[in-house]
Write a protein that holds these residues in place. Structure first.
Motif, short mmCIF file in Angstrom:
data_model
loop_
_atom_site.label_atom_id
_atom_site.label_comp_id
_atom_site.label_asym_id
_atom_site.label_seq_id
_atom_site.Cartn_x
_atom_site.Cartn_y
_atom_site.Cartn_z
N GLY A 19 86.61 29.73 27.72
CA GLY A 19 85.71 28.81 27.03
C GLY A 19 86.33 27.46 26.73
O GLY A 19 85.62 26.50 26.41
N ASN A 20 87.67 27.36 26.83
CA ASN A 20 88.31 26.06 26.57
C ASN A 20 88.21 25.13 27.78
O ASN A 20 88.46 23.93 27.65
CB ASN A 20 89.78 26.25 26.19
CG ASN A 20 90.59 26.91 27.29
OD1 ASN A 20 90.04 27.57 28.16
ND2 ASN A 20 91.90 26.76 27.24
N ARG A 21 87.84 25.67 28.95
CA ARG A 21 87.76 24.85 30.17
C ARG A 21 86.36 24.83 30.77
O ARG A 21 86.04 23.91 31.53
CB ARG A 21 88.72 25.38 31.23
CG ARG A 21 90.18 25.26 30.87
CD ARG A 21 91.03 25.96 31.92
NE ARG A 21 90.71 25.55 33.27
CZ ARG A 21 90.97 26.28 34.35
NH1 ARG A 21 91.52 27.47 34.23
NH2 ARG A 21 90.66 25.84 35.55
N PHE A 22 85.58 25.86 30.47
CA PHE A 22 84.27 26.01 31.10
C PHE A 22 83.20 26.26 30.04
O PHE A 22 83.50 26.56 28.89
CB PHE A 22 84.28 27.21 32.07
CG PHE A 22 85.23 27.06 33.22
CD1 PHE A 22 84.83 26.47 34.40
CD2 PHE A 22 86.55 27.51 33.11
CE1 PHE A 22 85.71 26.32 35.45
CE2 PHE A 22 87.44 27.37 34.16
CZ PHE A 22 87.02 26.78 35.34
N ARG A 23 81.95 26.16 30.47
CA ARG A 23 80.85 26.65 29.65
C ARG A 23 80.70 28.13 30.01
O ARG A 23 79.97 28.49 30.93
CB ARG A 23 79.56 25.89 29.94
CG ARG A 23 78.38 26.31 29.07
CD ARG A 23 77.08 25.66 29.53
NE ARG A 23 75.98 25.98 28.64
CZ ARG A 23 74.70 25.75 28.92
NH1 ARG A 23 74.38 25.16 30.06
NH2 ARG A 23 73.76 26.08 28.07
N ALA A 24 81.46 28.97 29.34
CA ALA A 24 81.53 30.39 29.68
C ALA A 24 80.34 31.12 29.07
O ALA A 24 80.09 31.03 27.87
CB ALA A 24 82.84 30.99 29.17
N ILE A 25 79.60 31.83 29.91
CA ILE A 25 78.34 32.44 29.53
C ILE A 25 78.31 33.88 30.03
O ILE A 25 78.67 34.15 31.18
CB ILE A 25 77.14 31.69 30.15
CG1 ILE A 25 77.14 30.21 29.72
CG2 ILE A 25 75.81 32.36 29.79
CD1 ILE A 25 76.31 29.31 30.62
N ALA A 26 77.88 34.82 29.19
CA ALA A 26 77.68 36.21 29.62
C ALA A 26 76.27 36.62 29.24
O ALA A 26 75.89 36.52 28.08
CB ALA A 26 78.71 37.12 28.94
N TRP A 27 75.52 37.07 30.24
CA TRP A 27 74.15 37.50 29.93
C TRP A 27 74.09 38.98 29.64
O TRP A 27 74.97 39.74 30.04
CB TRP A 27 73.17 37.12 31.05
CG TRP A 27 73.10 38.04 32.27
CD1 TRP A 27 74.02 38.94 32.71
CD2 TRP A 27 72.01 38.10 33.20
NE1 TRP A 27 73.59 39.55 33.86
CE2 TRP A 27 72.36 39.07 34.19
CE3 TRP A 27 70.79 37.43 33.31
CZ2 TRP A 27 71.52 39.38 35.26
CZ3 TRP A 27 69.96 37.75 34.38
CH2 TRP A 27 70.32 38.70 35.34
N ASP A 28 73.07 39.38 28.89
CA ASP A 28 72.64 40.77 28.85
C ASP A 28 71.65 40.91 30.00
O ASP A 28 70.62 40.23 30.04
CB ASP A 28 71.93 41.10 27.53
CG ASP A 28 72.90 41.45 26.41
OD1 ASP A 28 73.89 42.15 26.68
OD2 ASP A 28 72.65 41.04 25.27
N MET A 29 71.96 41.78 30.94
CA MET A 29 71.06 42.02 32.06
C MET A 29 69.69 42.44 31.53
O MET A 29 69.60 43.04 30.46
CB MET A 29 71.67 43.12 32.93
CG MET A 29 71.02 43.35 34.26
SD MET A 29 72.12 44.23 35.43
CE MET A 29 72.62 45.69 34.51
N PRO A 30 68.60 42.11 32.23
CA PRO A 30 67.27 42.54 31.78
C PRO A 30 67.25 44.03 31.44
O PRO A 30 67.74 44.86 32.20
CB PRO A 30 66.38 42.23 32.99
CG PRO A 30 67.03 41.03 33.62
CD PRO A 30 68.51 41.27 33.46
N GLY A 31 66.71 44.32 30.24
CA GLY A 31 66.67 45.69 29.77
C GLY A 31 67.88 46.09 28.94
O GLY A 31 67.96 47.22 28.45
N TYR A 32 68.83 45.15 28.75
CA TYR A 32 70.04 45.39 27.98
C TYR A 32 70.07 44.46 26.77
O TYR A 32 69.63 43.31 26.86
CB TYR A 32 71.28 45.13 28.83
CG TYR A 32 71.57 46.20 29.87
CD1 TYR A 32 72.72 46.98 29.81
CD2 TYR A 32 70.68 46.43 30.91
CE1 TYR A 32 73.00 47.95 30.75
CE2 TYR A 32 70.94 47.41 31.87
CZ TYR A 32 72.10 48.16 31.78
OH TYR A 32 72.35 49.13 32.72
N GLY A 33 70.67 44.95 25.67
CA GLY A 33 70.83 44.09 24.50
C GLY A 33 69.51 43.47 24.09
O GLY A 33 68.50 44.14 23.92
#
Length: 271
Positions: free
Chosen positions: A48-62
């Motif tokens: 996250g210090n170098r990129f726009r780091a993103i993690a999704w919840d796959m559809p149907g998760y979270g």
């Protein structure tokens, strides 16, 4: 490590976690069948210090809404909609297991939209829909649920079967939490979505820098298969992590982050 705040897209369809400058290059992480956005928190903190780091919840998760009909193609279309919702132009995608299958299908639909991709412990095919191996694979994983087990009760044994030598204890705790929280309906739907998946004929068309990352003790995406897959992708690099099973980013986060970091350095150096 401070925890990223769970977020949701404006249309309410996708939940995700993110770290870093919103104006930086998007680095999107896609989890596997037993995962969740929070499985990538270590990587969000690292990158996250170098990129726009993103993690999704796959559809149907979270917090992400389930799809009306689940297939790898539908999940790839959902990924494109997620990217558009976030305005994440020319992302680098890191797909683990089924997440890597989604990335492969997405590349067919959107071959020029990625800056680079990482296919982590995944496969270009799950074989024929009528194959005995595929049927036995699905039956072995869904049978305990049919007999009354729950995702929470199965999580410890499922995770233990997936990992290699000396996995990180905190990573394993998170892996069990993620697996135990997967909705049973989503787990069943994702397992069925694997059947018939086959992108082998499209590997030669992948035209962006690609890292294939395997674990030497991975029985779900065996290292020799992944090494062979790399030979069919024109701009591919192959890295094998010794002693690692199927959950590299949780088992050996330092080794995973080091391999990913080297690849990201090479990609950004050429940009």
């Amino acid at each position: 490590m401070s925890q990223p705040a769970p977020m949701i897209t404006k249309d309410g369809r996708f939940a995700y976690e993110a770290a870093g400058d919103p104006g930086a290059t998007p680095l999107i992480f896609l989890h596997g069948i037993g995962g969740a956005a929070r499985a990538w928190r270590r990587q969000l903190a690292t990158f996250g210090n170098r990129f726009r780091a993103i993690a999704w919840d796959m559809p149907g998760y979270g917090g992400s809404a389930p799809l009306a009909s689940v297939s790898i193609a539908a999940l790839a279309e959902a990924l494109q909609q997620f990217i558009e919702q976030l305005g994440a132009g020319r992302p680098i995608l890191v797909g683990h297991s089924i997440g890597g299958m989604i990335v492969q299908k997405w590349l067919v639909q959107s071959p020029k939209l990625a800056r680079a991709v990482v296919l982590a412990q995944t496969s270009p095919a799950f074989g024929k829909a009528d194959g005995d191996w595929q049927r036995s694979f699905i039956a072995a994983r869904l049978g305990p649920l049919d007999r009354g087990e729950t995702m929470k009760s199965l999580a410890p044994s499922l995770v233990k079967e997936l990992v290699g030598d000396d996995p990180d204890p905190k990573g394993m705790e998170l892996a069990r939490e993620c697996m135990g929280d997967v909705p049973e309906a989503s787990y069943r739907a994702m397992m069925q979505a694997l059947i018939g998946f086959d992108q082998r004929s499209t590997l030669r068309n992948i035209s962006v820098p690609t890292l294939l990352l395997s674990g030497s003790k991975d029985n779900n995406a065996p290292a020799p298969m992944m090494e062979k897959t790399a030979t069919y992708i024109p701009a591919a690099e192959y890295v094998e992590l010794a002693g690692v099973g199927h959950l590299a980013n949780l088992e050996r986060p330092d080794a995973f982050d080091e391999a990913l970091g080297r690849f990201l350095n090479s990609v950004t150096a050429k940009a």
